[in-house]
Design a protein around this motif. Structure first.
Motif, PDB file in Angstrom:
ATOM      1  N   PRO A  80       6.307  -2.521 -16.072  1.00 44.52           N
ATOM      2  CA  PRO A  80       5.456  -1.655 -15.253  1.00 44.52           C
ATOM      3  C   PRO A  80       6.255  -0.562 -14.551  1.00 44.52           C
ATOM      4  CG  PRO A  80       5.961  -3.656 -14.056  1.00 44.52           C
ATOM      5  CD  PRO A  80       6.540  -3.823 -15.440  1.00 44.52           C
ATOM      6  N   THR A  82       6.075   2.333 -11.218  1.00 44.61           N
ATOM      7  CA  THR A  82       5.567   2.371  -9.851  1.00 44.61           C
ATOM      8  C   THR A  82       4.172   2.982  -9.811  1.00 44.61           C
ATOM      9  OG1 THR A  82       7.826   2.565  -9.041  1.00 44.61           O
ATOM     10  CG2 THR A  82       6.065   3.171  -7.514  1.00 44.61           C
ATOM     11  N   SER A  83       3.219   2.201  -9.346  1.00 40.54           N
ATOM     12  CA  SER A  83       1.811   2.595  -9.362  1.00 40.54           C
ATOM     13  C   SER A  83       1.492   3.751  -8.429  1.00 40.54           C
ATOM     14  CB  SER A  83       0.938   1.394  -8.994  1.00 40.54           C
ATOM     15  OG  SER A  83       1.133   0.369  -9.934  1.00 40.54           O
ATOM     16  N   LYS A 104       3.138  -1.789 -10.578  1.00 37.68           N
ATOM     17  CA  LYS A 104       3.916  -2.490  -9.563  1.00 37.68           C
ATOM     18  C   LYS A 104       3.944  -1.653  -8.295  1.00 37.68           C
ATOM     19  CE  LYS A 104       8.480  -0.713 -10.773  1.00 37.68           C
ATOM     20  NZ  LYS A 104       9.828  -1.007 -11.211  1.00 37.68           N
ATOM     21  N   ALA A 124      -0.571  -6.617 -10.265  1.00 40.88           N
ATOM     22  CA  ALA A 124       0.863  -6.348 -10.247  1.00 40.88           C
ATOM     23  C   ALA A 124       1.487  -7.049 -11.443  1.00 40.88           C
ATOM     24  CB  ALA A 124       1.488  -6.859  -8.949  1.00 40.88           C
ATOM     25  N   ILE A 126       5.071  -7.949 -13.567  1.00 38.00           N
ATOM     26  CA  ILE A 126       6.375  -8.411 -13.121  1.00 38.00           C
ATOM     27  C   ILE A 126       7.426  -7.360 -13.432  1.00 38.00           C
ATOM     28  CG2 ILE A 126       8.101 -10.247 -13.344  1.00 38.00           C
ATOM     29  CD1 ILE A 126       5.645 -11.998 -14.372  1.00 38.00           C
ATOM     30  N   GLY A 127       7.930  -6.705 -12.381  1.00 40.42           N
ATOM     31  CA  GLY A 127       8.978  -5.721 -12.554  1.00 40.42           C
ATOM     32  C   GLY A 127      10.279  -6.403 -12.946  1.00 40.42           C
ATOM     33  N   VAL A 163       0.216 -11.444 -14.961  1.00 40.28           N
ATOM     34  CA  VAL A 163       0.017 -10.503 -13.858  1.00 40.28           C
ATOM     35  C   VAL A 163      -0.436 -11.273 -12.614  1.00 40.28           C
ATOM     36  CG1 VAL A 163      -0.512  -8.498 -15.316  1.00 40.28           C
ATOM     37  CG2 VAL A 163      -2.369  -9.981 -14.540  1.00 40.28           C
ATOM     38  N   ALA A 166      -3.007  -8.106  -7.152  1.00 44.02           N
ATOM     39  CA  ALA A 166      -2.379  -7.473  -5.993  1.00 44.02           C
ATOM     40  C   ALA A 166      -3.428  -7.010  -4.990  1.00 44.02           C
ATOM     41  CB  ALA A 166      -1.506  -6.306  -6.431  1.00 44.02           C
ATOM     42  N   TYR A 175       0.101  -7.302  -0.783  1.00 38.78           N
ATOM     43  CA  TYR A 175       1.269  -6.630  -0.221  1.00 38.78           C
ATOM     44  C   TYR A 175       1.156  -6.442   1.290  1.00 38.78           C
ATOM     45  CZ  TYR A 175       2.706  -5.277  -4.956  1.00 38.78           C
ATOM     46  OH  TYR A 175       3.116  -5.280  -6.261  1.00 38.78           O
TER      47      TYR A 175
END
Length: 185
Positions: A80, A82-83, A104, A124, A126-127, A163, A166, A175
């Motif tokens: 992923p 950065t969203s 992410k 989200a 997994i970075g 996933v 999030a 978050y």
């Protein structure tokens, strides 16, 4: 022991509404990729009254730019991005039917409000596990904006892509401390 929760595209409203922030799920079926440049083009196409590269109804977009595949594989690593880089575009796309986003990192308040307004969800991925994510892809094909290279829109068929919810359809955000609710104006 918790049972593995697998959801399959197209994703329906009842399924989306049943998912809660912080919950781990596995996605199977069709997922589309797209990053900044593809999102910009889609929004430009919307303004020009042109069709989207795929039907948003029940579809998920994964903020990723896959690496080229190794011989015999459908795709390389596909982690992923950065969203927040798509926050400028996400509300306009959600207004046209997009509900499911995968990436992410944090989302801004306008995106969170759009998620609640449209009954959407933000997963989200997994970075740092791009190679693992790539192993979940059974097939991949470029469907739009081929000139963008890794940022082209691709149609992936995935099996059990891991996933985490999030931001759920109620605006609960894993978050944010206290899983704060976001009101829609």
């Amino acid at each position: 022991m918790n049972e593995k929760k697998i959801i399959t595209s197209p994703f329906h409203d009842d399924t989306i509404k049943s998912l809660k922030a912080g919950e781990m799920v596995y996605l199977s079926g069709v997922v589309y990729t797209g990053r900044d440049a593809a999102h910009k083009r889609m929004c430009e196409s919307l303004k020009a009254g042109m069709p989207m590269p795929f039907d948003f109804q029940g579809a998920a977009i994964y903020y990723a730019g896959p690496c080229p595949p190794k011989p015999g594989k459908p795709i390389g690593s596909v982690g992923p991005t950065t969203s927040g880089r798509m926050d400028l575009y996400a509300p306009a796309l959600m207004d046209k039917g997009l509900k499911i986003m995968i990436g992410k990192g944090l989302r801004d308040t306008e995106v969170k409000n759009s998620i609640v307004k449209h009954g959407g969800i933000y997963f989200a991925a997994i970075g740092g596990a791009a190679a693992l994510m790539g192993k979940c892809v059974e097939s991949a094909e470029v469907i739009a904006y081929e000139d963008l290279g890794t940022e082209a829109v691709r149609r992936l068929v995935v099996k059990e892509l891991p996933v985490i919810v999030a931001i759920d359809s109620m605006g609960n955000d894993m978050y944010t401390e206290g899983r704060k609710q976001y009101a829609v104006d």
